[in-house]
Structure formats: C-alpha cells, structure tokens
Design a protein around this motif. Structure first.
Motif, PDB file in Angstrom:
ATOM      1  N   VAL A  97     -28.093 -30.247 -34.753  1.00  0.00           N
ATOM      2  CA  VAL A  97     -28.559 -31.434 -34.630  1.00  0.00           C
ATOM      3  C   VAL A  97     -29.454 -31.516 -33.350  1.00  0.00           C
ATOM      4  N   VAL A  98     -28.776 -30.899 -32.292  1.00  0.00           N
ATOM      5  CA  VAL A  98     -29.524 -30.735 -30.937  1.00  0.00           C
ATOM      6  C   VAL A  98     -29.410 -29.445 -30.466  1.00  0.00           C
ATOM      7  N   ASN A  99     -29.966 -29.263 -29.283  1.00  0.00           N
ATOM      8  CA  ASN A  99     -30.307 -27.616 -28.715  1.00  0.00           C
ATOM      9  C   ASN A  99     -28.760 -27.713 -27.938  1.00  0.00           C
ATOM     10  N   VAL A 100     -28.460 -26.375 -28.136  1.00  0.00           N
ATOM     11  CA  VAL A 100     -26.970 -25.983 -27.537  1.00  0.00           C
ATOM     12  C   VAL A 100     -27.526 -25.017 -26.461  1.00  0.00           C
ATOM     13  N   ASP A 101     -26.858 -25.222 -25.292  1.00  0.00           N
ATOM     14  CA  ASP A 101     -27.241 -24.176 -24.196  1.00  0.00           C
ATOM     15  C   ASP A 101     -26.135 -23.181 -23.844  1.00  0.00           C
ATOM     16  N   PHE A 102     -24.981 -23.478 -24.234  1.00  0.00           N
ATOM     17  CA  PHE A 102     -23.766 -22.564 -24.154  1.00  0.00           C
ATOM     18  C   PHE A 102     -22.686 -22.739 -25.469  1.00  0.00           C
ATOM     19  N   TYR A 103     -22.129 -21.741 -25.615  1.00  0.00           N
ATOM     20  CA  TYR A 103     -20.960 -22.061 -26.880  1.00  0.00           C
ATOM     21  C   TYR A 103     -19.763 -21.432 -26.004  1.00  0.00           C
ATOM     22  N   ILE A 104     -18.676 -22.150 -26.426  1.00  0.00           N
ATOM     23  CA  ILE A 104     -17.203 -21.576 -26.238  1.00  0.00           C
ATOM     24  C   ILE A 104     -16.836 -21.703 -27.569  1.00  0.00           C
ATOM     25  N   ARG A 105     -16.507 -20.443 -27.941  1.00  0.00           N
ATOM     26  CA  ARG A 105     -15.991 -20.237 -29.350  1.00  0.00           C
ATOM     27  C   ARG A 105     -14.700 -20.288 -29.642  1.00  0.00           C
ATOM     28  N   GLY A 106     -14.192 -20.486 -30.772  1.00  0.00           N
ATOM     29  CA  GLY A 106     -12.752 -20.250 -31.381  1.00  0.00           C
ATOM     30  C   GLY A 106     -12.212 -21.438 -31.662  1.00  0.00           C
ATOM     31  N   CYS A 107     -11.058 -21.094 -32.460  1.00  0.00           N
ATOM     32  CA  CYS A 107     -10.146 -22.216 -33.045  1.00  0.00           C
ATOM     33  C   CYS A 107      -8.627 -21.828 -32.630  1.00  0.00           C
ATOM     34  N   PRO A 108      -8.383 -22.576 -31.682  1.00  0.00           N
ATOM     35  CA  PRO A 108      -8.812 -23.022 -30.488  1.00  0.00           C
ATOM     36  C   PRO A 108      -9.713 -21.837 -29.422  1.00  0.00           C
ATOM     37  N   PRO A 109     -10.502 -22.342 -28.527  1.00  0.00           N
ATOM     38  CA  PRO A 109     -10.869 -21.391 -27.598  1.00  0.00           C
ATOM     39  C   PRO A 109      -9.764 -20.724 -26.734  1.00  0.00           C
ATOM     40  N   VAL A 110      -9.907 -19.421 -26.238  1.00  0.00           N
ATOM     41  CA  VAL A 110      -9.051 -18.683 -25.376  1.00  0.00           C
ATOM     42  C   VAL A 110      -9.319 -19.314 -24.010  1.00  0.00           C
ATOM     43  N   LYS A 111      -8.014 -19.866 -23.443  1.00  0.00           N
ATOM     44  CA  LYS A 111      -8.100 -20.154 -22.085  1.00  0.00           C
ATOM     45  C   LYS A 111      -9.193 -19.340 -21.069  1.00  0.00           C
ATOM     46  N   SER A 112      -9.144 -17.916 -21.053  1.00  0.00           N
ATOM     47  CA  SER A 112     -10.008 -17.045 -20.405  1.00  0.00           C
ATOM     48  C   SER A 112     -11.205 -17.326 -20.363  1.00  0.00           C
ATOM     49  N   GLU A 113     -11.897 -17.737 -21.707  1.00  0.00           N
ATOM     50  CA  GLU A 113     -13.218 -17.990 -21.930  1.00  0.00           C
ATOM     51  C   GLU A 113     -13.511 -19.150 -21.503  1.00  0.00           C
ATOM     52  N   ILE A 114     -12.842 -20.256 -21.606  1.00  0.00           N
ATOM     53  CA  ILE A 114     -13.059 -21.601 -21.089  1.00  0.00           C
ATOM     54  C   ILE A 114     -13.397 -21.404 -19.619  1.00  0.00           C
ATOM     55  N   LYS A 115     -12.534 -20.715 -18.860  1.00  0.00           N
ATOM     56  CA  LYS A 115     -12.620 -20.601 -17.629  1.00  0.00           C
ATOM     57  C   LYS A 115     -13.763 -19.714 -17.189  1.00  0.00           C
ATOM     58  N   LYS A 116     -14.210 -18.838 -17.873  1.00  0.00           N
ATOM     59  CA  LYS A 116     -15.199 -17.750 -17.591  1.00  0.00           C
ATOM     60  C   LYS A 116     -16.640 -18.843 -17.800  1.00  0.00           C
ATOM     61  N   VAL A 117     -16.647 -19.410 -18.984  1.00  0.00           N
ATOM     62  CA  VAL A 117     -18.020 -20.490 -18.882  1.00  0.00           C
ATOM     63  C   VAL A 117     -17.921 -21.437 -18.117  1.00  0.00           C
ATOM     64  N   ILE A 118     -17.063 -22.240 -17.755  1.00  0.00           N
ATOM     65  CA  ILE A 118     -16.956 -23.137 -16.717  1.00  0.00           C
ATOM     66  C   ILE A 118     -17.383 -22.451 -15.414  1.00  0.00           C
ATOM     67  N   THR A 119     -16.816 -21.400 -14.834  1.00  0.00           N
ATOM     68  CA  THR A 119     -16.888 -20.824 -13.631  1.00  0.00           C
ATOM     69  C   THR A 119     -18.496 -20.366 -13.828  1.00  0.00           C
ATOM     70  N   ALA A 120     -18.923 -20.103 -14.735  1.00  0.00           N
ATOM     71  CA  ALA A 120     -20.414 -19.453 -14.699  1.00  0.00           C
ATOM     72  C   ALA A 120     -21.209 -20.404 -14.533  1.00  0.00           C
ATOM     73  N   LEU A 121     -21.116 -21.506 -15.294  1.00  0.00           N
ATOM     74  CA  LEU A 121     -21.829 -22.652 -15.223  1.00  0.00           C
ATOM     75  C   LEU A 121     -21.930 -23.422 -13.767  1.00  0.00           C
ATOM     76  N   SER A 122     -20.700 -23.555 -13.155  1.00  0.00           N
ATOM     77  CA  SER A 122     -20.731 -24.092 -11.810  1.00  0.00           C
ATOM     78  C   SER A 122     -21.355 -23.213 -10.741  1.00  0.00           C
ATOM     79  N   MET A 123     -21.739 -21.881 -11.212  1.00  0.00           N
ATOM     80  CA  MET A 123     -22.045 -20.940 -10.283  1.00  0.00           C
ATOM     81  C   MET A 123     -23.553 -20.577 -10.497  1.00  0.00           C
ATOM     82  N   GLY A 124     -23.988 -21.076 -11.613  1.00  0.00           N
ATOM     83  CA  GLY A 124     -25.291 -21.178 -12.194  1.00  0.00           C
ATOM     84  C   GLY A 124     -25.877 -19.726 -12.873  1.00  0.00           C
ATOM     85  N   LYS A 125     -24.654 -19.165 -13.229  1.00  0.00           N
ATOM     86  CA  LYS A 125     -24.913 -17.898 -13.947  1.00  0.00           C
ATOM     87  C   LYS A 125     -24.800 -18.015 -15.348  1.00  0.00           C
ATOM     88  N   LYS A 126     -25.266 -17.180 -16.145  1.00  0.00           N
ATOM     89  CA  LYS A 126     -25.095 -17.207 -17.710  1.00  0.00           C
ATOM     90  C   LYS A 126     -23.900 -16.389 -18.100  1.00  0.00           C
TER      91      LYS A 126
END
Lengths: 253, 645
Positions: free
Chosen positions: A130-159
């Motif tokens: 439907v819309v453009n997605v910038d990043f994915y946090i995958r999984g059912c449910p997502p693992v906490k380590s990846e949630i942290k990884k993506v959130i820290t990366a986003l707040s540091m401005g890295k991919k």
C-alpha cells in the motif's frame, strides 16, 4: 531533539507491540532515546506529530488503506513491524478465498454488515503493498534483540544490518541438531534469518514467519525434499501459514 | 617432538580424573556429550556425561577458540573515546578431541598467529588444555584416513587411546604432564601397552568408509587444472546458499564484525561472528557492490580456499576430512571427498601458484590488532557533493607511519569500521588526511561528525606503492574518479622538494565522469606548474552550461597526447588507480606505449574488514587485498580471475 515515535495497529493480534511492552525495565531506556507520542497498549495520550511510524498488522479494508496512507504522509520513516505488516502473515491465509466468500463464511447471510465500512474487506495486503516501507522488523512476534537493533539504528541515523541469509546460519551457530536429520520438516533453509533460530533451538520447525528468501529455486528445494522423502506440496502447505501467495522457491525476480 | 611419555589409566580413574578437574573449579571443563542422536562439545557436569566413543560432533571445537559470537571490545558512548578490550575467561580443558580436530586447531594457529597475531585467539589458545582421544568409531562421512588426519603426534597436551578396559595416556606437553600429576592416578605404561596403542592407531585407518582418491599433495594442482570446470556450475545449481558447510567446518575461519549499542545508546560493543563465503553478502562493500555474486563462484571459492589457496599460503590442505560439511549440507554437494573424487583422473599439472602472491605486508607484528587507537578530527572540508576531506590527528602524538597507497580502518563507535585510503603523503606529524565518500553507515556517520570529535584508527595496513622501484624513473599516473585519493598520497610525496629529484618527468592523467566530481582541482593545477610535471584532466561528459576548460572524453583519450620519445617506455613506471572498469582499457593504452607489465602498479579495492588477513572478506582467489595489496604489481595480479571485475 529526540525522534517522535508512534505505534499503529491494523489487523493483527497486537502481540508485536506487546513485545515492546515486554522490554520491561528497558522501556525506560527506550523513552530516553525516543519520544513515544502514541502507543495504544501502554498510554492514553495520542499525537499526530511524529517522525517514525511503527506499523503493526496487515491491511484488509479500504478504510485501513486510507488510514495507512495518512500515517505515511505524516511520518518521515515508516517501519513495518511484525509478520502481518511485513509480509501479510497469517492474515493472508484468507486470500485463498474471495472476500465475498470469506464474509459469508464468517457472518452468514446477515444483512447488517451490508454497506458497513468495518466489514468492507478486500484481499489482505502487507504494508508495502500500500505504501513505501523504509525498514522492516520481521517475525511473529519480532525478537527483542532485533527491535532494539532497528530502533537504536534509526535513532543513530544508520541503516540496520538485517541478515539476508537463511535461518540455517544461526541454527548452525546454535549447534542444533538439524531437523531434517530427524526426518522433520523445517522452513529454515528458505527463511530469512535474524531470529537467532529461536524455533529450531527449542525443537520446533521454522514456519517461515520472517518471510522467504528469493533463492534457492524450486528444482533445488525439490531435490533436497526428495532426499528426505518429503514433498513439495508439503513445503507449500507449511509455507502457507505466513507466506500465502508467495512463490515458494520459485525465481520471482 | 615434545616430551612424550606414555602412561595408562583405568576407566574408573579416568572418570575420577574428569570429576576432580570439574570439582577443582580451576578450569571450565568441556567434553563430548550426546545431544539427541548427535554429539556436541559442551560443559561437563560430571564424568558420566563424557562420551569418548562418539562418531563426530555437530560443531568442531573451533568454537572455543573462535566463538560463534565474540565480544571484542566494549565502549562507553558517553565519553569521547573509551574502549576496553574484552578479556578471556577461565582456563579451559577440552576432553575428547579427535586427531583431525586437533590438526585443524594447529592449522588455525598458523592463520591466527601469523603476521599480526590475533590476541583474542592467542589468549584462548594459551589458556586451553587439549585432551584428545583416538578414534574408536569414525563418522560414516569422515575421510580422515585418506587425509592422514586420523592420528596425530602433536597438538595435544594429552591423548587418550582405549586399550582393552583401560586407556593409554600419551603425554604431549608439560602442561599435560602437570595436569596428570595434579589430578590423575596413572601408571607407567608397560611395553605391551605401548605396543597396543601403536597397533590401535595403525588400525584406525582401515575403519573409514570414505576415501579421497586424489593425493592431498595434489589437491592444489588438480583444482588449478579444473578452475573452469563445468562441475562447479552443475553442483552449485543445487546450493541452498546457507553456508552450513562453512559454519560446521573446523578449518573455516572467516568472520564478520558488528557494532551493537544498548537501547539507551550509552554503551556499545564490537562483536565478531562467523561469516561464510557461500553467503551472497560476504563480499558486499559499502556501495552494495558484490564481487563474488554468482553462487557458482562462491561454491568454487570454498573448495579452492581449502584445496588450493591456503595450501599455497601455508603449506597445508585446509580440510581435515571430518565429514561435517557432508552431513550439514542438505543437497549434499559440500563433501570435499566426493568432489575431489570427480577429479581423480585429472593430471596434477595445473599451475596453482598463479592464484597466490608470495608477498608479505609491511606490518609491524606487535600490539593489539582489533582495538582502534583514539584520534581527533581536526578539520572537515567539503570537496564535492559526496566527498569530504578529513584532517585527522592521532591522539598519541605519533605519526601514522604510512606509505603512500596504504589504508587505515576508521571506526565510529556504535556504527562500525570502514577501510579508507590515506590521501596525504607520509610525514613526521601525527596529522594525516582522508577523503571520505558517503556510501554506507560508517561514512554516513563520519559526515555527521564535527571537528574535535573522536574517531578510532587502526593501521596503516597492507602494501603501498614501491617507492624504491620508482626512483630514477618517469612516473605516469592514470587516475579515475576517487582513484585520485590514494594516488594523491604518492603524487604529493614525490613532488616534495627533497624527493622530486629522485624521479624523472611526471605525467598525471586524471579522468572523472563530470566536472563536479573532480577532486583537488586547485592542487592538480598547481602540480602541473612544477617543472617537468604535466597534468591532463578530462571528464567523460560536461553537462551544458557548466564551465570546464579541460578535456572532454575518456581517460584513454589522453594517452595519445603523451610523447613517446620523451617517455622511454622501459624507464617509465605507471600507477593506475580507478574503478574496476577502467583498468582493462588503461592497461591496453600502457601496452601500446610499450610500458613493461612489471612497471605497472595498480591499487584494488575490496571489502577489507579486518585489515590483517584473517576475516577473509577481501580475498581475491588466493590473495588477501588487505595484506598483499591494496597496491599490486600488475604482473602479479593480471592472471587472477577475480582481480579486475
């Protein structure tokens, strides 16, 4: 200034957001680096001023589509959060039937749902349909380590560096007995890693909740399956749980 | 051979020995245990868990020397530059290693304790006592017998051999003897026991179901003769690209590095983790370019690394015949025994030496290799839309000590490291210059820094340009795009007053795509004003309306301008640095000018991660770009199939 983050949910069990709530004491760390302006599961306040939208759930109705597009227009970064958002997930199982048939199966011939936007459903879509997605946090449910990884990366401005290889890599590092060796069926070889092979580590087969990799192709998988007396049909059936409509093991590029 | 003494121990006393080791609490005691229908090396709680008659383990014991995830350093992100190297844990005793696994660790010693010793590895190695056990019942896919790795005389501290109801204990080191003395009740072996042990070992060889028909010594030349074989493509069609084969391999040592930060962004750590050359992203550089993209090439690379590249470098075939890959590979295409047997009738006449360069790096073999040194950004000057010139000062006040053409690894804590060529000439000051192009996470993070901020520096690494061989010669530079960055280090060096007279005329050809991409325009013009220095600039195309007074066309169009009479070819050294596509055409021009191949120097770029020839990412055939390069003599690399692409 701290980035403003808002959580949104569409058709889903909201279990992914629960994973954030499950960060427990680390939630305090989270709100130190971001301003959470909207998060239905843990707070009453809501604001439409946000930089990062974290979207859970799949898109089932025209009204969802409208809402999602509005969210996209308001945020700078949009994250598809969890299997339903990232790949459609279990909600896509119903794409096996037409929306009309599904409605009838669930609600019978009730006339009350006619002309009601809440019941006006189309075929299930993942957020990026439907819309453009910038990043994915995958999984059912997502693992906490990846949630942290993506959130820290986003707040540091890295991919964020998300694996582009199958679950087998992480499974091997865990020194698990290969389920195929035990004549069990596992989608690990064709599923994107990043979960630290959590299911095989606990003795269950991978169900493909993080989405299927583009490769390998069908001949290759069929050959492997044959060696273990398994069938391609079984593979497809298993993959349906999270990946209905995906071309399992077919070159789709 | 080390102190060798043979003793015997009863099963009961062996159990007591193991239990005493565990209870002493002086060591972490690990050994072979069962896991489902398989076996693994794991912490032992008591001697009952220990399985000495196992076939093989899922993972080899390399996990105790190079863990699947290893924290290399921790840092405090709230302080300017606060890095602490991780230290090793308690001493460890590993019980039950088969001879092939012991040999694999000896091979790993060569790789990790080569020039630029890996301090994490060495610390673990010194802290570990190895108790081996001779093979009772080999794994069905194991072919150690035909690899000569079914028994070993070295690499262990103690070696157990089952003879009847007791065990022979061969002492392999002082450490082993001391351990026995302190913890075990053993008897001096009788002559008959020693004979029994020898007989037992002699018989191990006959127990294997699989046999590789190509002699170990012939692997390099047989593979070299079959580099282009259709078998690679045929087999790799079935590859799942999961790299399970490398994960379970006792002689696969490649790793990747990742920076992890805490959720509050206050602390971070740098972690290395096993990587595999079968994975597509293995050779991916910051610009997303993948150098070994085809699965066929990756599949072949693994076999060549084991059977050709490492043998050429270290003198051993980097396969010990354990058969773990054969078990882990679902399509069953990973087994080296099966693969090599396809080539059993191939004459061992291939030239394996052409995939390897015998050249050591100019690296000082001391100090920690993974922890970066603190440095400060002195200034940042935007050069083009994408490139910025950074002036960096080492905080210890020492000069970097680089040669023109060498590179450093620049660290941004919490983000990662990137290899960057030094673009200033060597001097006595602690300040040096880097031109950084914004392409990935690390370079992106560098662009958001400001003067006064800290960065980490490791290096300089690799080989730079050979200054001595260039003396008394004409120098001809051909630089394309950002190739000017490393070249500038050399140009500025040779143009310095003290050095200028050592070289004859200098010609600098510099090509870019368009005017806005030209680096150091003012400097280039100044260089051209120095006597006997000529600069020629060109852009592929100048957009309309842009003021551009220099040439238009490809860099190869500049060559006809060079006067051959002045440039006596044999006395000309050419320095070629640019994007991969440029080399082929420029080298053709140099050949037209009759410049001998050995006078041509090129600089290559790959995913240089560790900088010290360990992590495996920058490998092109048998050559590590970070170690033998990045500056190469063209003659050395022209026949490397993976060099110019």
């Amino acid at each position: 200034m701290k980035p403003r983050v808002a959580f949104f949910d569409f058709s889903s069990c909201e279990g992914c957001q629960l994973q954030i709530a499950n960060l427990e004491e680390e939630l305090v760390d989270l709100i130190e680096i971001v301003d959470v302006v909207s998060f239905r599961e843990v707070m009453k306040e809501h604001s439409d001023e946000y930089d990062i939208a974290i979207v859970e759930g799949s898109i089932m109705r025209p009204m969802d589509e409208k809402r999602l597009k509005k969210i996209r227009s308001r945020c700078k970064v949009l994250v598809a959060f969890g299997a339903c958002a990232a790949i459609g997930g279990v909600n896509k199982i119903r794409n096996q039937w037409s929306p009309e048939k599904v409605k009838k199966m669930v609600y019978g011939d009730s006339s009350e749902i006619e002309d009601n936007d809440y019941f006006d459903v189309f075929q299930t879509k993942a957020v990026d349909e439907v819309v453009n997605v910038d990043f994915y946090i995958r999984g059912c449910p997502p693992v906490k380590s990846e949630i942290k990884k993506v959130i820290t990366a986003l707040s540091m401005g890295k991919k964020p560096d998300i694996p582009n290889y199958p679950v087998c890599v992480e499974c091997k590092k865990k020194e698990n007995e290969c389920l195929f060796e035990k004549d069990e069926f596992c989608l690990g070889p064709i599923t994107r890693a990043g979960c630290d092979a959590i299911c095989p580590t606990h003795g269950s087969a991978c169900e493909g909740c993080r989405g299927l990799l583009k490769k390998p192709d069908i001949e290759c998988i069929s050959d492997v399956l044959k060696r273990y007396d398994l069938t391609y049909e079984e593979l497809k059936r298993r993959a349906t749980i999270y990946n209905y409509g995906e071309k399992v093991g077919e070159k789709n590029e | 051979m080390m102190v060798e003494k043979v003793r015997t121990i009863s099963k009961k006393d062996l159990d007591a020995f193991v239990d005493d080791l565990i209870q002493s609490d002086k060591f972490e005691v690990v050994g072979v245990k069962s896991k489902g229908k398989s076996y693994v090396f794991d912490d032992l709680e008591n001697s009952e868990e220990l399985e000495l008659e196992y076939d093989t383990t899922i993972l080899p014991p390399k996990k105790y020397f190079l863990p699947p995830y290893e924290n290399m350093m921790n840092y405090d992100l709230k302080k300017p530059f606060n890095v602490e190297e991780s230290n090793g844990g308690k001493p460890r005793v590993i019980i039950g290693m088969h001879p092939y696994d012991i040999i694999a660790i000896e091979q790993m010693d060569k790789v990790y304790q080569d020039v630029k010793e890996d301090d994490f590895y060495t610390r673990r190695r010194k802290n570990t006592i190895i108790i081996g056990v001779d093979i009772e019942k080999p794994f069905s896919r194991c072919f150690a017998g035909s690899m000569g790795t079914h028994t070993t005389d070295s690499g262990f501290d103690l070696m157990l051999t089952k003879i009847g109801r007791k065990y022979g204990v061969t002492v392999g080191s002082k450490k082993g003897r001391k351990l026995l003395h302190n913890f075990a009740k053993t008897k001096k072996a009788k002559e008959s026991d020693v004979k029994k042990i020898a007989k037992k070992r002699d018989k191990v060889k006959d127990k294997f179901e699989c046999e590789v028909e190509v002699d170990k010594e012939d692997w390099p030349s047989v593979l070299a003769a079959r580099y282009e074989d259709e078998l690679w493509g045929k087999k790799s069609e079935k590859c799942l690209e999961c790299s399970s084969c490398t994960m379970v391999c006792p002689t696969c040592y490649c790793y990747d590095v990742e920076d992890k930060v805490s959720l509050d962004l206050k602390d971070g750590s740098r972690v290395r983790t096993w990587d595999g050359c079968l994975l597509k992203d293995f050779t991916k550089v910051a610009g997303d370019e993948i150098f070994r993209e085809d699965v066929e090439e990756r599949y072949r690379h693994r076999f060549f690394r084991k059977g050709c590249y490492l043998p050429m470098r270290y003198g051993f075939v980097a396969c010990v015949g354990c058969g773990r890959c054969a078990r882990a590979c679902l399509p069953d295409i990973a087994d080296p025994c099966e693969l090599l047997n396809n080539f059993s009738d191939v004459d061992p006449t291939g030239d394996a030496s052409k995939y390897f360069i015998d050249r050591s790096a100019k690296m000082e073999d001391e100090g920690v290799i993974h922890v970066p040194h603190s440095a400060t950004i002195k200034s940042m000057q935007k050069l083009t839309e994408n490139e910025t010139l950074f002036e960096i000062e080492m905080d210890d006040g020492e000069p970097l000590g680089h040669d023109p053409g060498q590179f450093v690894e620049v660290s941004v804590l919490g983000v990662g490291e990137a290899p960057i060529s030094v673009s200033s000439p060597p001097d006595d000051s602690p300040i040096f210059e880097l031109v950084i192009r914004r392409v990935g996470n690390v370079t992106g993070a560098l662009f958001s820094k400001k003067p006064g901020d800290k960065v980490g520096i490791r290096g300089p690494f690799g080989n730079g340009f050979p200054l001595e061989e260039m003396e008394k010669k004409h120098l001809l530079f051909a630089c394309g795009g950002i190739g000017m960055i490393p070249a500038r280090s050399l140009i500025k060096h040779v143009l310095q007053e003290d050095y200028r007279k050592k070289f004859k005329d200098i010609t600098i050809l510099y090509g870019c795509k368009q005017p806005c991409e030209v680096l150091f325009m003012d400097e280039v013009k100044q260089w051209g004003e120095v006597p006997d220095v000529r600069c020629e600039l060109t852009v592929d195309k100048c957009p309309e309306g842009v003021c551009w007074e220099e040439g238009e066309g490809l860099i190869t169009d500049l060559f006809p301008k060079i006067k051959l009479d002045k440039y006596d070819s044999k006395n000309t050294v050419a320095i070629v640095v640019g994007p991969p596509v440029m080399y082929k055409f420029v080298i053709q021009c140099l050949k037209t000018l009759e410049i001998p191949e050995e006078n041509i120097w090129v600089s290559l770029e790959r995913r240089m991660k560790c900088g010290v020839g360990k992590c495996g990412h920058c490998q092109i055939n048998g050559v590590y770009v970070c170690k033998e390069g990045p500056v190469f003599n063209y003659k050395d690399v022209k026949d490397l199939p993976e060099a110019f692409r």
